[in-house]
Design a protein around this motif. Structure first.
Motif, mmCIF file in Angstrom:
data_model
loop_
_atom_site.group_PDB
_atom_site.id
_atom_site.type_symbol
_atom_site.label_atom_id
_atom_site.label_comp_id
_atom_site.label_asym_id
_atom_site.label_seq_id
_atom_site.Cartn_x
_atom_site.Cartn_y
_atom_site.Cartn_z
ATOM 1 N N GLN A 3 0.807 -1.220 0.000
ATOM 2 C CA GLN A 3 0.000 0.000 0.000
ATOM 3 C C GLN A 3 0.839 1.269 0.000
ATOM 4 O OE1 GLN A 3 -3.377 0.249 -0.441
ATOM 5 N NE2 GLN A 3 -3.131 -1.898 -0.937
ATOM 6 N N SER A 4 2.162 1.153 0.271
ATOM 7 C CA SER A 4 3.000 2.349 0.228
ATOM 8 C C SER A 4 3.435 2.666 -1.203
ATOM 9 C CB SER A 4 4.211 2.198 1.140
ATOM 10 O OG SER A 4 5.065 1.181 0.656
ATOM 11 N N ILE A 5 3.119 1.775 -2.148
ATOM 12 C CA ILE A 5 3.398 2.015 -3.571
ATOM 13 C C ILE A 5 2.066 2.019 -4.305
ATOM 14 C CG2 ILE A 5 4.537 1.187 -5.655
ATOM 15 C CD1 ILE A 5 6.578 -0.236 -3.832
ATOM 16 N N LEU A 6 1.711 3.174 -4.831
ATOM 17 C CA LEU A 6 0.462 3.321 -5.572
ATOM 18 C C LEU A 6 0.765 3.766 -7.001
ATOM 19 C CD1 LEU A 6 -1.546 5.265 -2.852
ATOM 20 C CD2 LEU A 6 -1.679 2.825 -3.358
ATOM 21 N N PHE A 7 0.089 3.181 -7.953
ATOM 22 C CA PHE A 7 0.290 3.547 -9.353
ATOM 23 C C PHE A 7 -0.814 4.500 -9.787
ATOM 24 C CE2 PHE A 7 2.763 -0.235 -8.841
ATOM 25 C CZ PHE A 7 3.896 0.044 -9.580
ATOM 26 N N THR A 8 -0.407 5.577 -10.424
ATOM 27 C CA THR A 8 -1.356 6.579 -10.890
ATOM 28 C C THR A 8 -1.908 6.170 -12.253
ATOM 29 O OG1 THR A 8 0.234 7.916 -12.117
ATOM 30 C CG2 THR A 8 0.047 8.358 -9.748
ATOM 31 N N ASP A 9 -2.800 6.964 -12.773
ATOM 32 C CA ASP A 9 -3.350 6.735 -14.118
ATOM 33 C C ASP A 9 -2.509 7.419 -15.187
ATOM 34 O OD1 ASP A 9 -5.450 5.176 -13.200
ATOM 35 O OD2 ASP A 9 -6.766 6.899 -12.912
ATOM 36 N N ILE A 10 -1.371 7.983 -14.806
ATOM 37 C CA ILE A 10 -0.502 8.679 -15.756
ATOM 38 C C ILE A 10 0.316 7.643 -16.527
ATOM 39 C CG2 ILE A 10 1.370 10.339 -16.042
ATOM 40 C CD1 ILE A 10 0.438 11.563 -13.327
ATOM 41 N N VAL A 11 -0.028 7.475 -17.792
ATOM 42 C CA VAL A 11 0.648 6.527 -18.673
ATOM 43 C C VAL A 11 0.881 7.238 -19.999
ATOM 44 C CG1 VAL A 11 0.482 4.310 -19.857
ATOM 45 C CG2 VAL A 11 -0.516 4.571 -17.577
ATOM 46 N N ASP A 12 2.128 7.247 -20.457
ATOM 47 C CA ASP A 12 2.467 7.927 -21.708
ATOM 48 C C ASP A 12 3.325 7.029 -22.585
ATOM 49 O OD1 ASP A 12 1.314 10.589 -21.256
ATOM 50 O OD2 ASP A 12 2.816 10.749 -19.667
ATOM 51 N N TRP A 13 3.127 7.146 -23.884
ATOM 52 C CA TRP A 13 3.942 6.437 -24.867
ATOM 53 C C TRP A 13 4.990 7.399 -25.397
ATOM 54 C CZ3 TRP A 13 5.509 1.941 -26.300
ATOM 55 C CH2 TRP A 13 6.115 1.763 -27.539
ATOM 56 N N HIS A 14 6.242 6.958 -25.446
ATOM 57 C CA HIS A 14 7.350 7.769 -25.950
ATOM 58 C C HIS A 14 7.820 7.126 -27.258
ATOM 59 C CE1 HIS A 14 7.474 9.835 -22.075
ATOM 60 N NE2 HIS A 14 7.177 8.644 -21.583
ATOM 61 N N ASP A 15 7.361 7.683 -28.362
ATOM 62 C CA ASP A 15 7.587 7.094 -29.679
ATOM 63 C C ASP A 15 9.074 6.985 -30.023
ATOM 64 O OD1 ASP A 15 6.189 5.912 -31.832
ATOM 65 O OD2 ASP A 15 6.648 7.666 -33.081
ATOM 66 N N ALA A 16 9.836 8.027 -29.748
ATOM 67 C CA ALA A 16 11.259 8.028 -30.109
ATOM 68 C C ALA A 16 12.034 6.929 -29.377
ATOM 69 C CB ALA A 16 11.885 9.392 -29.804
ATOM 70 N N GLN A 17 11.661 6.673 -28.137
ATOM 71 C CA GLN A 17 12.358 5.659 -27.334
ATOM 72 C C GLN A 17 11.717 4.281 -27.453
ATOM 73 O OE1 GLN A 17 11.870 7.549 -23.509
ATOM 74 N NE2 GLN A 17 13.990 8.258 -23.538
ATOM 75 N N GLN A 18 10.509 4.231 -28.013
ATOM 76 C CA GLN A 18 9.726 2.992 -28.062
ATOM 77 C C GLN A 18 9.543 2.421 -26.655
ATOM 78 O OE1 GLN A 18 8.273 1.305 -31.096
ATOM 79 N NE2 GLN A 18 8.354 3.511 -31.310
ATOM 80 N N LYS A 19 9.154 3.337 -25.738
ATOM 81 C CA LYS A 19 8.918 2.957 -24.352
ATOM 82 C C LYS A 19 7.631 3.601 -23.862
ATOM 83 C CE LYS A 19 13.702 2.423 -22.795
ATOM 84 N NZ LYS A 19 14.689 2.893 -21.797
ATOM 85 N N LEU A 20 7.066 2.964 -22.862
ATOM 86 C CA LEU A 20 5.892 3.485 -22.198
ATOM 87 C C LEU A 20 6.308 3.862 -20.777
ATOM 88 C CD1 LEU A 20 2.370 2.196 -22.502
ATOM 89 C CD2 LEU A 20 3.320 2.257 -20.213
ATOM 90 N N SER A 21 5.779 4.965 -20.275
ATOM 91 C CA SER A 21 6.085 5.345 -18.903
ATOM 92 C C SER A 21 4.813 5.321 -18.068
ATOM 93 C CB SER A 21 6.714 6.742 -18.845
ATOM 94 O OG SER A 21 5.803 7.721 -19.284
ATOM 95 N N LEU A 22 4.982 4.920 -16.818
ATOM 96 C CA LEU A 22 3.908 4.993 -15.853
ATOM 97 C C LEU A 22 4.498 5.547 -14.567
ATOM 98 C CD1 LEU A 22 3.114 1.585 -14.281
ATOM 99 C CD2 LEU A 22 4.633 1.693 -16.223
ATOM 100 N N VAL A 23 3.645 6.094 -13.724
ATOM 101 C CA VAL A 23 4.116 6.764 -12.522
ATOM 102 C C VAL A 23 3.615 6.024 -11.291
ATOM 103 C CG1 VAL A 23 4.056 8.916 -11.195
ATOM 104 C CG2 VAL A 23 4.195 8.997 -13.689
ATOM 105 N N ALA A 24 4.559 5.742 -10.387
ATOM 106 C CA ALA A 24 4.232 5.153 -9.094
ATOM 107 C C ALA A 24 4.478 6.209 -8.027
ATOM 108 C CB ALA A 24 5.107 3.939 -8.830
ATOM 109 N N GLN A 25 3.613 6.247 -7.049
ATOM 110 C CA GLN A 25 3.826 7.125 -5.904
ATOM 111 C C GLN A 25 4.352 6.266 -4.768
ATOM 112 O OE1 GLN A 25 0.034 9.093 -5.328
ATOM 113 N NE2 GLN A 25 0.717 10.788 -6.599
ATOM 114 N N VAL A 26 5.550 6.619 -4.317
ATOM 115 C CA VAL A 26 6.224 5.862 -3.272
ATOM 116 C C VAL A 26 6.483 6.816 -2.115
ATOM 117 C CG1 VAL A 26 8.216 4.423 -2.695
ATOM 118 C CG2 VAL A 26 7.336 4.447 -5.046
ATOM 119 N N GLN A 27 5.780 6.595 -1.025
ATOM 120 C CA GLN A 27 5.909 7.442 0.163
ATOM 121 C C GLN A 27 5.841 8.925 -0.204
ATOM 122 O OE1 GLN A 27 9.498 5.989 2.004
ATOM 123 N NE2 GLN A 27 8.528 4.082 2.590
ATOM 124 N N GLY A 28 4.873 9.268 -1.047
ATOM 125 C CA GLY A 28 4.629 10.652 -1.423
ATOM 126 C C GLY A 28 5.476 11.184 -2.568
#
Length: 86
Positions: A3-28
């Motif tokens: 419960q100290s690690i929460l994943f947000t709804d922020i998800v982005d695709w980075h075309d140049a890197q061919q990677k997807l990013s997501l954001v975790a909230q860890v202790q704020g």
């Protein structure tokens, strides 16, 4: 689930890197987790050809990716920029 690690709804695709990013909230604090297209393809058993396919595939395996990211965060496997690379 930690419960100290929460994943947000922020998800982005980075075309140049061919990677997807997501954001975790860890202790704020926000921690960016990056996942390669090839990793998503392997986990989802799908070929990614554009951002829409990448995001759709991610949603299918979101909980698996979050579990993997959580393990890396807990083991403090941050890169030099403070990100988690999957």
């Amino acid at each position: 689930m930690n419960q100290s690690i929460l994943f947000t709804d922020i998800v982005d695709w980075h075309d140049a890197q061919q990677k997807l990013s997501l954001v975790a909230q860890v202790q704020g604090m926000n921690v960016t987790c990056m996942i390669k297209a090839e990793t998503i393809e392997k986990l989802a058993a799908i070929k990614i050809e554009n951002s829409q396919q990448a995001l759709a595939a991610f949603e299918q395996i979101r909980f698996d990716i979050e579990d993997l990211a959580e393990e890396l965060i807990e083991s403090e496997a941050f890169d030099e920029q403070g990100m988690i690379q999957l």
